[in-house]
Scaffold this motif. Structure first.
Motif, short mmCIF file in Angstrom:
data_model
loop_
_atom_site.label_atom_id
_atom_site.label_comp_id
_atom_site.label_asym_id
_atom_site.label_seq_id
_atom_site.Cartn_x
_atom_site.Cartn_y
_atom_site.Cartn_z
N ASP A 135 -20.94 30.72 -14.46
CA ASP A 135 -20.25 32.00 -14.51
C ASP A 135 -19.72 32.35 -13.11
OD1 ASP A 135 -19.32 34.54 -14.95
OD2 ASP A 135 -21.23 35.38 -15.59
N PRO A 136 -18.41 32.55 -12.94
CA PRO A 136 -17.87 32.87 -11.62
C PRO A 136 -18.06 34.32 -11.21
CG PRO A 136 -16.09 32.84 -13.23
CD PRO A 136 -17.34 32.41 -13.96
N THR A 137 -18.56 35.16 -12.12
CA THR A 137 -18.67 36.59 -11.84
C THR A 137 -19.47 36.85 -10.58
OG1 THR A 137 -18.58 37.08 -14.21
CG2 THR A 137 -19.41 38.81 -12.77
N GLY A 138 -18.86 37.57 -9.64
CA GLY A 138 -19.53 37.95 -8.41
C GLY A 138 -19.72 36.83 -7.41
N ARG A 139 -19.14 35.68 -7.67
CA ARG A 139 -19.32 34.53 -6.78
C ARG A 139 -18.13 34.39 -5.84
NH1 ARG A 139 -24.21 31.79 -6.96
NH2 ARG A 139 -23.07 29.96 -6.30
N ASP A 140 -18.39 34.03 -4.58
CA ASP A 140 -17.29 33.78 -3.66
C ASP A 140 -17.02 32.29 -3.50
OD1 ASP A 140 -19.45 33.00 -2.17
OD2 ASP A 140 -19.11 34.41 -0.51
N LEU A 191 -7.00 36.34 -13.21
CA LEU A 191 -6.84 36.28 -11.75
C LEU A 191 -6.84 37.65 -11.10
CD1 LEU A 191 -4.19 33.42 -11.55
CD2 LEU A 191 -6.58 33.32 -10.78
N GLN A 192 -6.70 38.72 -11.91
CA GLN A 192 -6.74 40.07 -11.37
C GLN A 192 -8.17 40.56 -11.16
OE1 GLN A 192 -4.38 42.30 -14.16
NE2 GLN A 192 -2.44 41.81 -13.15
N ARG A 193 -9.13 39.78 -11.66
CA ARG A 193 -10.53 40.15 -11.43
C ARG A 193 -10.79 40.23 -9.93
NH1 ARG A 193 -14.54 36.76 -15.19
NH2 ARG A 193 -15.69 37.00 -13.27
N ARG A 194 -11.63 41.19 -9.55
CA ARG A 194 -11.88 41.41 -8.13
C ARG A 194 -12.43 40.18 -7.43
NH1 ARG A 194 -16.17 45.93 -6.51
NH2 ARG A 194 -17.53 44.32 -7.39
N ASP A 195 -13.38 39.48 -8.09
CA ASP A 195 -13.98 38.33 -7.41
C ASP A 195 -12.96 37.22 -7.19
OD1 ASP A 195 -13.87 37.91 -10.14
OD2 ASP A 195 -16.03 37.77 -10.40
N GLU A 239 -10.55 38.36 -4.31
CA GLU A 239 -11.17 38.21 -3.00
C GLU A 239 -11.16 36.76 -2.55
OE1 GLU A 239 -14.99 39.99 -3.55
OE2 GLU A 239 -14.26 42.04 -3.29
N ARG A 240 -11.39 35.85 -3.47
CA ARG A 240 -11.38 34.44 -3.12
C ARG A 240 -9.97 33.96 -2.78
NH1 ARG A 240 -15.29 32.02 -7.76
NH2 ARG A 240 -14.30 30.04 -7.22
N ARG A 241 -8.98 34.46 -3.50
CA ARG A 241 -7.59 34.09 -3.20
C ARG A 241 -7.19 34.59 -1.82
NH1 ARG A 241 -3.92 36.16 -7.95
NH2 ARG A 241 -2.30 35.14 -6.71
N GLU A 242 -7.55 35.85 -1.52
CA GLU A 242 -7.21 36.42 -0.21
C GLU A 242 -7.91 35.70 0.92
OE1 GLU A 242 -8.25 40.48 -0.69
OE2 GLU A 242 -6.58 40.95 -2.04
N LYS A 286 -10.06 30.78 -0.58
CA LYS A 286 -11.08 29.95 -1.21
C LYS A 286 -10.59 29.50 -2.59
CE LYS A 286 -14.97 32.13 1.19
NZ LYS A 286 -16.25 32.87 1.04
N PRO A 287 -10.90 28.29 -2.97
CA PRO A 287 -10.37 27.76 -4.23
C PRO A 287 -10.99 28.41 -5.45
CG PRO A 287 -11.93 26.21 -3.28
CD PRO A 287 -11.73 27.28 -2.25
N ILE A 288 -10.23 28.43 -6.54
CA ILE A 288 -10.70 28.86 -7.86
C ILE A 288 -10.47 27.69 -8.80
CG2 ILE A 288 -10.41 30.51 -9.76
CD1 ILE A 288 -9.18 32.43 -7.67
N ALA A 289 -11.53 27.12 -9.31
CA ALA A 289 -11.40 25.95 -10.19
C ALA A 289 -10.88 26.38 -11.56
CB ALA A 289 -12.76 25.26 -10.33
N MET A 290 -10.15 25.48 -12.21
CA MET A 290 -9.55 25.79 -13.50
C MET A 290 -10.61 26.15 -14.55
SD MET A 290 -6.26 25.64 -13.32
CE MET A 290 -5.78 25.47 -15.04
N HIS A 291 -11.75 25.45 -14.50
CA HIS A 291 -12.76 25.73 -15.53
C HIS A 291 -13.34 27.13 -15.41
CE1 HIS A 291 -15.45 24.40 -12.22
NE2 HIS A 291 -16.35 25.16 -12.80
N GLU A 292 -13.28 27.72 -14.19
CA GLU A 292 -13.81 29.06 -14.02
C GLU A 292 -13.00 30.10 -14.78
OE1 GLU A 292 -15.84 29.69 -9.91
OE2 GLU A 292 -14.02 28.54 -9.50
N LEU A 293 -11.70 29.85 -14.93
CA LEU A 293 -10.86 30.77 -15.68
C LEU A 293 -11.20 30.75 -17.17
CD1 LEU A 293 -7.36 30.05 -14.06
CD2 LEU A 293 -9.00 31.84 -13.46
#
Length: 399
Positions: free
Chosen positions: A81-86, A147-151, A154-157, A160-167
């Protein structure tokens, strides 16, 4: 017999948000047991106090005759779960997930009524999905919203990468609700986005949308971050009574005032001295998982060591030998959960014998009777031979 208003008040005790109250009242009037869903991903072997907050609400629904549906996310644990993770969660092996899942069930039943609980594994349906099935599920989501989720923002700004499976994770959690035809889903306040995805998918599939109830996050021992095994700021429900009591006594007075309403739906009694209030809180936590007798013993042991600067009067007889490897000893008295962790503890300077720090992991102890300090608050009097007279502890152990 309770009135509907009284029943609703009990069920909503400690709840932060409801989506929506009118829908919940309507479901409660249906005259049938509701299916109340709560999911956990077995990413570690222990359930901690933070997990118990929604579990206690789940138990309240059971006590009113409803069905608890406990989802063990053996499939989603492999995604994380990517929730709250940086950062992206590390990948777990199937063997680790399976072992953790077994302990989760055992620990959850410290709170839940097994007779009113359905335990399910989401690998049972996701493991059968084809690539086409998964793509069809992804078509029901919206990457822009994800992608509008806060976590994620913050990672985009931060670059930091966001893996496809996290979406995909929120869709998988939401699809659990479709498969199980959940009436209600519980989760921490940080889970609101994922829980609402479940409502959205149910509506798409022609099901009545689940009611969403969010519970407050329990801050960990550090008083800053939410309780998390990866941050080392937890009290596990399987911790021994003395360790559980000692950990609770480490929290700040400010955190104690927040723990009382979150764990027991009560406000801190400001008439009590803070130390006594904390001891009562620690004792209630131990009582919940180990019983009143264990809580009384844990409190007396704590006061004996830290208030009176004494060690327990009863020696611990480990094994009828004249010597024993220190690593083996730490595991035997449950001061370390495994040999590898015992080795690390020793090498990091966390073990002392009769006031002398031991950093050699190959150290062998003489079993004539000695005082052992593990970490800051683990105190033991150890003898490997029965009937060994106990000696006075060196004062340096209390430094």
């Amino acid at each position: 017999m309770s009135s509907p208003a009284e029943t609703l008040a009990r069920l909503l005790r400690g709840v932060e948000e409801i989506h929506s109250r009118a829908e919940l009242e309507k479901k409660l009037s249906l005259g049938r047991p509701l299916r109340v869903k709560f999911g956990v991903d077995p990413t570690s072997p222990d359930i901690h106090l933070g997990h118990t907050v929604p579990l206690l609400t789940l138990r309240a629904f059971q006590d009113e005759g409803h069905i608890a549906v406990l989802i063990i996310g053996d499939f989603t644990a492999g995604i994380g779960d990517p929730t709250g993770r940086d950062t992206t969660r590390p990948e777990l092996s199937p063997a680790d997930i399976a072992a953790n899942a077994k302990t989760y069930q055992d620990q959850a039943f410290k709170i839940l009524d097994p007779q009113k609980t359905e335990v399910v594994f989401n690998g049972d349906w996701f493991g059968k999905m084809s690539a086409v099935d998964l793509i069809q599920l992804q078509r029901r989501g919206n990457a822009t919203q994800m992608l509008q989720r806060r976590d994620f923002q913050e990672r985009r700004e931060a670059g930091k990468p966001i893996a496809m499976h996290e979406l995909t994770y929120p869709l998988l959690q939401g699809w659990d609700s479709v498969v199980l035809k959940a009436d209600i889903e519980l989760g921490g306040s940080e889970q609101l986005f994922n829980l609402l995805v479940g409502r959205h998918l149910q509506e798409q599939m022609g099901q009545p949308p689940q009611v969403v109830l969010t519970l407050p996050l329990l801050e960990g021992l550090d008083g800053t971050n939410k309780m998390s095994k990866s941050l080392g700021n937890t009290i596990a429900v399987n911790d021994p009574p003395s360790e559980m009591f000692g950990k609770a006594m480490r929290i700040s007075d400010e955190l104690m005032a927040r723990w009382y309403p979150t764990l027991f739906a009560e406000r801190l009694d400001t008439a009590l001295h803070p130390m006594e209030a904390k001891k009562q809180l620690a004792a209630r936590i131990v009582t919940r998982f180990h019983g009143e007798a264990a809580a009384k013993e844990a409190r007396e042991g704590f006061e004996q060591v830290f208030s009176k600067k004494e060690f327990p009067k009863v020696a611990m007889t480990i094994v009828n030998e004249t010597s024993l490897a220190l690593i083996k000893l730490l595991v035997a008295i449950e001061a370390a959960p495994s040999g590898s962790q015992a080795r690390t503890l020793i090498q990091q300077g966390g073990v002392a014998i009769d006031g002398q720090k031991i950093i050699d992991p190959n150290h062998v102890v003489d079993c004539e009777g000695f005082y052992l300090k593990v970490g800051k608050r683990g105190f033991y009097y150890v003898t490997c031979l029965p009937d060994t007279p106990q000696k006075n502890p060196p004062s340096s152990l209390f430094n």
